[in-house]
Design a protein around this motif. Structure first.
Motif, PDB file in Angstrom:
ATOM      1  N   LYS A  48       0.844  -1.200   0.000  1.00  0.00           N
ATOM      2  CA  LYS A  48       0.000   0.000   0.000  1.00  0.00           C
ATOM      3  C   LYS A  48       0.879   1.250   0.000  1.00  0.00           C
ATOM      4  CE  LYS A  48      -1.833   1.610   3.812  1.00  0.00           C
ATOM      5  NZ  LYS A  48      -2.682   1.769   5.010  1.00  0.00           N
ATOM      6  N   TYR A  49       0.551   2.198  -0.891  1.00  0.00           N
ATOM      7  CA  TYR A  49       1.246   3.479  -0.945  1.00  0.00           C
ATOM      8  C   TYR A  49       0.207   4.591  -0.754  1.00  0.00           C
ATOM      9  CZ  TYR A  49       5.200   0.827  -2.617  1.00  0.00           C
ATOM     10  OH  TYR A  49       6.226  -0.086  -2.704  1.00  0.00           O
ATOM     11  N   THR A  50       0.408   5.385   0.276  1.00  0.00           N
ATOM     12  CA  THR A  50      -0.515   6.466   0.591  1.00  0.00           C
ATOM     13  C   THR A  50      -0.073   7.742  -0.111  1.00  0.00           C
ATOM     14  OG1 THR A  50      -1.058   5.492   2.727  1.00  0.00           O
ATOM     15  CG2 THR A  50      -1.565   7.821   2.426  1.00  0.00           C
ATOM     16  N   VAL A  51      -0.973   8.335  -0.857  1.00  0.00           N
ATOM     17  CA  VAL A  51      -0.706   9.576  -1.598  1.00  0.00           C
ATOM     18  C   VAL A  51      -1.509  10.698  -0.951  1.00  0.00           C
ATOM     19  CG1 VAL A  51      -0.998  10.780  -3.785  1.00  0.00           C
ATOM     20  CG2 VAL A  51      -0.172   8.424  -3.766  1.00  0.00           C
ATOM     21  N   VAL A  52      -0.831  11.761  -0.566  1.00  0.00           N
ATOM     22  CA  VAL A  52      -1.477  12.948   0.000  1.00  0.00           C
ATOM     23  C   VAL A  52      -1.285  14.102  -0.983  1.00  0.00           C
ATOM     24  CG1 VAL A  52      -1.556  14.583   1.916  1.00  0.00           C
ATOM     25  CG2 VAL A  52      -1.065  12.164   2.362  1.00  0.00           C
ATOM     26  N   VAL A  53      -2.392  14.677  -1.423  1.00  0.00           N
ATOM     27  CA  VAL A  53      -2.360  15.813  -2.345  1.00  0.00           C
ATOM     28  C   VAL A  53      -2.363  17.099  -1.534  1.00  0.00           C
ATOM     29  CG1 VAL A  53      -3.508  16.956  -4.278  1.00  0.00           C
ATOM     30  CG2 VAL A  53      -3.596  14.457  -4.064  1.00  0.00           C
ATOM     31  N   LEU A  54      -1.436  18.011  -1.863  1.00  0.00           N
ATOM     32  CA  LEU A  54      -1.282  19.251  -1.105  1.00  0.00           C
ATOM     33  C   LEU A  54      -1.467  20.475  -1.993  1.00  0.00           C
ATOM     34  CD1 LEU A  54       1.456  17.220  -0.348  1.00  0.00           C
ATOM     35  CD2 LEU A  54       1.265  18.672   1.664  1.00  0.00           C
ATOM     36  N   VAL A  55      -1.891  21.552  -1.357  1.00  0.00           N
ATOM     37  CA  VAL A  55      -1.843  22.882  -1.970  1.00  0.00           C
ATOM     38  C   VAL A  55      -0.868  23.691  -1.140  1.00  0.00           C
ATOM     39  CG1 VAL A  55      -3.131  24.969  -2.507  1.00  0.00           C
ATOM     40  CG2 VAL A  55      -4.185  22.741  -2.850  1.00  0.00           C
ATOM     41  N   GLY A  56       0.256  24.058  -1.744  1.00  0.00           N
ATOM     42  CA  GLY A  56       1.344  24.609  -0.963  1.00  0.00           C
ATOM     43  C   GLY A  56       1.881  23.512  -0.072  1.00  0.00           C
ATOM     44  N   GLU A  57       1.812  23.689   1.224  1.00  0.00           N
ATOM     45  CA  GLU A  57       2.191  22.646   2.167  1.00  0.00           C
ATOM     46  C   GLU A  57       1.004  22.187   3.008  1.00  0.00           C
ATOM     47  OE1 GLU A  57       4.980  21.038   2.307  1.00  0.00           O
ATOM     48  OE2 GLU A  57       5.789  22.228   0.644  1.00  0.00           O
ATOM     49  N   THR A  58      -0.205  22.486   2.537  1.00  0.00           N
ATOM     50  CA  THR A  58      -1.407  22.116   3.271  1.00  0.00           C
ATOM     51  C   THR A  58      -2.028  20.863   2.673  1.00  0.00           C
ATOM     52  OG1 THR A  58      -1.846  24.452   3.748  1.00  0.00           O
ATOM     53  CG2 THR A  58      -3.672  22.897   4.045  1.00  0.00           C
ATOM     54  N   PRO A  59      -2.108  19.758   3.409  1.00  0.00           N
ATOM     55  CA  PRO A  59      -2.736  18.539   2.888  1.00  0.00           C
ATOM     56  C   PRO A  59      -4.226  18.763   2.629  1.00  0.00           C
ATOM     57  CG  PRO A  59      -1.407  18.071   4.831  1.00  0.00           C
ATOM     58  CD  PRO A  59      -1.533  19.561   4.753  1.00  0.00           C
ATOM     59  N   LYS A  60      -4.692  18.292   1.474  1.00  0.00           N
ATOM     60  CA  LYS A  60      -6.089  18.459   1.100  1.00  0.00           C
ATOM     61  C   LYS A  60      -6.805  17.126   0.917  1.00  0.00           C
ATOM     62  CE  LYS A  60      -6.368  22.961   0.956  1.00  0.00           C
ATOM     63  NZ  LYS A  60      -7.318  23.704   1.816  1.00  0.00           N
ATOM     64  N   GLN A  61      -6.146  16.148   0.289  1.00  0.00           N
ATOM     65  CA  GLN A  61      -6.785  14.874   0.006  1.00  0.00           C
ATOM     66  C   GLN A  61      -5.792  13.750   0.259  1.00  0.00           C
ATOM     67  OE1 GLN A  61      -8.299  15.001  -4.018  1.00  0.00           O
ATOM     68  NE2 GLN A  61      -8.925  17.123  -3.799  1.00  0.00           N
ATOM     69  N   THR A  62      -6.315  12.563   0.566  1.00  0.00           N
ATOM     70  CA  THR A  62      -5.459  11.406   0.777  1.00  0.00           C
ATOM     71  C   THR A  62      -6.105  10.168   0.167  1.00  0.00           C
ATOM     72  OG1 THR A  62      -4.303  10.056   2.432  1.00  0.00           O
ATOM     73  CG2 THR A  62      -6.466  10.900   3.035  1.00  0.00           C
ATOM     74  N   TYR A  63      -5.273   9.301  -0.391  1.00  0.00           N
ATOM     75  CA  TYR A  63      -5.734   8.076  -1.036  1.00  0.00           C
ATOM     76  C   TYR A  63      -4.719   6.965  -0.761  1.00  0.00           C
ATOM     77  CZ  TYR A  63      -8.366  11.553  -3.721  1.00  0.00           C
ATOM     78  OH  TYR A  63      -9.168  12.612  -4.101  1.00  0.00           O
ATOM     79  N   ASP A  64      -5.220   5.730  -0.712  1.00  0.00           N
ATOM     80  CA  ASP A  64      -4.361   4.556  -0.590  1.00  0.00           C
ATOM     81  C   ASP A  64      -4.331   3.840  -1.931  1.00  0.00           C
ATOM     82  OD1 ASP A  64      -3.930   5.087   2.088  1.00  0.00           O
ATOM     83  OD2 ASP A  64      -5.608   3.846   2.745  1.00  0.00           O
ATOM     84  N   LEU A  65      -3.134   3.684  -2.503  1.00  0.00           N
ATOM     85  CA  LEU A  65      -2.966   3.064  -3.808  1.00  0.00           C
ATOM     86  C   LEU A  65      -2.352   1.676  -3.647  1.00  0.00           C
ATOM     87  CD1 LEU A  65      -3.477   6.023  -4.601  1.00  0.00           C
ATOM     88  CD2 LEU A  65      -1.746   5.772  -6.390  1.00  0.00           C
ATOM     89  N   TYR A  66      -2.894   0.710  -4.394  1.00  0.00           N
ATOM     90  CA  TYR A  66      -2.410  -0.671  -4.369  1.00  0.00           C
ATOM     91  C   TYR A  66      -2.053  -1.071  -5.803  1.00  0.00           C
ATOM     92  CZ  TYR A  66      -4.631  -0.681   0.245  1.00  0.00           C
ATOM     93  OH  TYR A  66      -5.004  -0.395   1.534  1.00  0.00           O
ATOM     94  N   PRO A  67      -0.845  -0.764  -6.264  1.00  0.00           N
ATOM     95  CA  PRO A  67      -0.488  -1.024  -7.662  1.00  0.00           C
ATOM     96  C   PRO A  67      -0.329  -2.501  -7.999  1.00  0.00           C
ATOM     97  CG  PRO A  67       1.409  -0.218  -6.443  1.00  0.00           C
ATOM     98  CD  PRO A  67       0.231  -0.090  -5.522  1.00  0.00           C
ATOM     99  N   LYS A  68      -0.120  -3.362  -7.006  1.00  0.00           N
ATOM    100  CA  LYS A  68       0.117  -4.782  -7.254  1.00  0.00           C
ATOM    101  C   LYS A  68      -1.061  -5.648  -6.831  1.00  0.00           C
ATOM    102  CE  LYS A  68       4.372  -4.214  -8.715  1.00  0.00           C
ATOM    103  NZ  LYS A  68       4.752  -4.533 -10.099  1.00  0.00           N
ATOM    104  N   ALA A  69      -2.240  -5.083  -6.688  1.00  0.00           N
ATOM    105  CA  ALA A  69      -3.398  -5.851  -6.248  1.00  0.00           C
ATOM    106  C   ALA A  69      -3.771  -6.905  -7.287  1.00  0.00           C
ATOM    107  CB  ALA A  69      -4.586  -4.928  -6.002  1.00  0.00           C
ATOM    108  N   ALA A  70      -4.231  -8.057  -6.802  1.00  0.00           N
ATOM    109  CA  ALA A  70      -4.670  -9.114  -7.707  1.00  0.00           C
ATOM    110  C   ALA A  70      -5.890  -8.650  -8.495  1.00  0.00           C
ATOM    111  CB  ALA A  70      -5.013 -10.370  -6.908  1.00  0.00           C
ATOM    112  N   GLY A  71      -5.858  -8.877  -9.810  1.00  0.00           N
ATOM    113  CA  GLY A  71      -6.965  -8.432 -10.654  1.00  0.00           C
ATOM    114  C   GLY A  71      -6.824  -7.021 -11.158  1.00  0.00           C
ATOM    115  N   GLY A  72      -5.748  -6.338 -10.803  1.00  0.00           N
ATOM    116  CA  GLY A  72      -5.529  -4.984 -11.288  1.00  0.00           C
ATOM    117  C   GLY A  72      -5.378  -3.988 -10.159  1.00  0.00           C
TER     118      GLY A  72
END
Length: 216
Positions: free
Chosen positions: A89-113
């Motif tokens: 699992k890789y957690t991606v946090v999207v920022l504006v400047g240095e302020t976190p706005k959104q967060t997502y958990d990415l699974y690039p190697k998950a079975a089935g895609g």
């Protein structure tokens, strides 16, 4: 009359001077603030510290990673794959400047895609629903080129949503083998056609001979 003209001229000059003085003293503080550059932080296995990407230094990678999550709908699936099938699992946090706005958990190697999980709790306290989504096929390569230690994939399709771990089978990567297989298939098809034509010809000849004998 002359005195009135002098007074009028004095007023005009004073007004212009005041206007110029106000323009000169209005420094950068009165200008509209420039928008702060966006960025992303990535954390996960193999990263000793967060991978910090900013649009003013690495705009291509920032845009590519944000593209992995900017197409999600309002409602996702309530459940995702089993934990054993998700992979790292890789957690991606999207920022504006240095302020976190959104967060997502990415699974690039998950079975089935590749898969994406969006938590209901977001850094900017906005209301959203938790959900699972199919990720883009190039998620693993996008993260790898940005600096995430993932194994390189040569057979991923650029873009697209959803898909398996491998888009092309291993044997399709050998063009010489493909040509040999194609020629072999063509040869077998020609032989089959010849055999069918011979069978039809012999059958027609037999029918014609039988009709001739009966008509005598």
């Amino acid at each position: 009359m002359v005195r009135q003209m002098r007074r009028w001229a004095t007023v005009v000059v004073g007004t212009l001077a005041a206007a110029l003085l106000s323009l000169g003293t209005a420094g950068p503080s009165s200008a509209a603030p420039k928008p702060q550059p966006a960025g992303v932080d990535v954390t996960g296995p193999g990263l000793a510290q967060p991978l910090r990407l900013r649009s003013d230094t690495r705009p291509t990678h920032v845009v590519a990673i944000i593209d992995q999550v900017n197409f999600l709908g309002r409602i996702g699936l309530p459940t995702g794959p089993k934990a054993a099938d998700l992979g790292p699992k890789y957690t991606v946090v999207v920022l504006v400047g240095e302020t976190p706005k959104q967060t997502y958990d990415l699974y690039p190697k998950a079975a089935g895609g590749p898969r994406i999980y969006r938590p209901a709790k977001q850094p900017d306290a906005r209301k959203t629903s938790a959900g699972w989504f199919l990720g883009r096929l190039n998620m693993s390569e996008t993260l790898r080129t940005a600096g995430v230690p993932l194994e390189r994939q040569f057979d991923t399709v650029t873009g697209g949503v959803g898909g398996g771990e491998r888009v092309l089978p291993e044997d399709t990567l050998d063009p010489a083998k493909n040509i040999d297989d194609a020629l072999g298939e063509l040869q077998r098809l020609l032989l089959l056609n010849v055999a069918v034509m011979l069978t039809i010809t012999v059958g027609l000849a037999g029918i014609a001979l039988l009709i001739r004998r009966r008509t005598r």
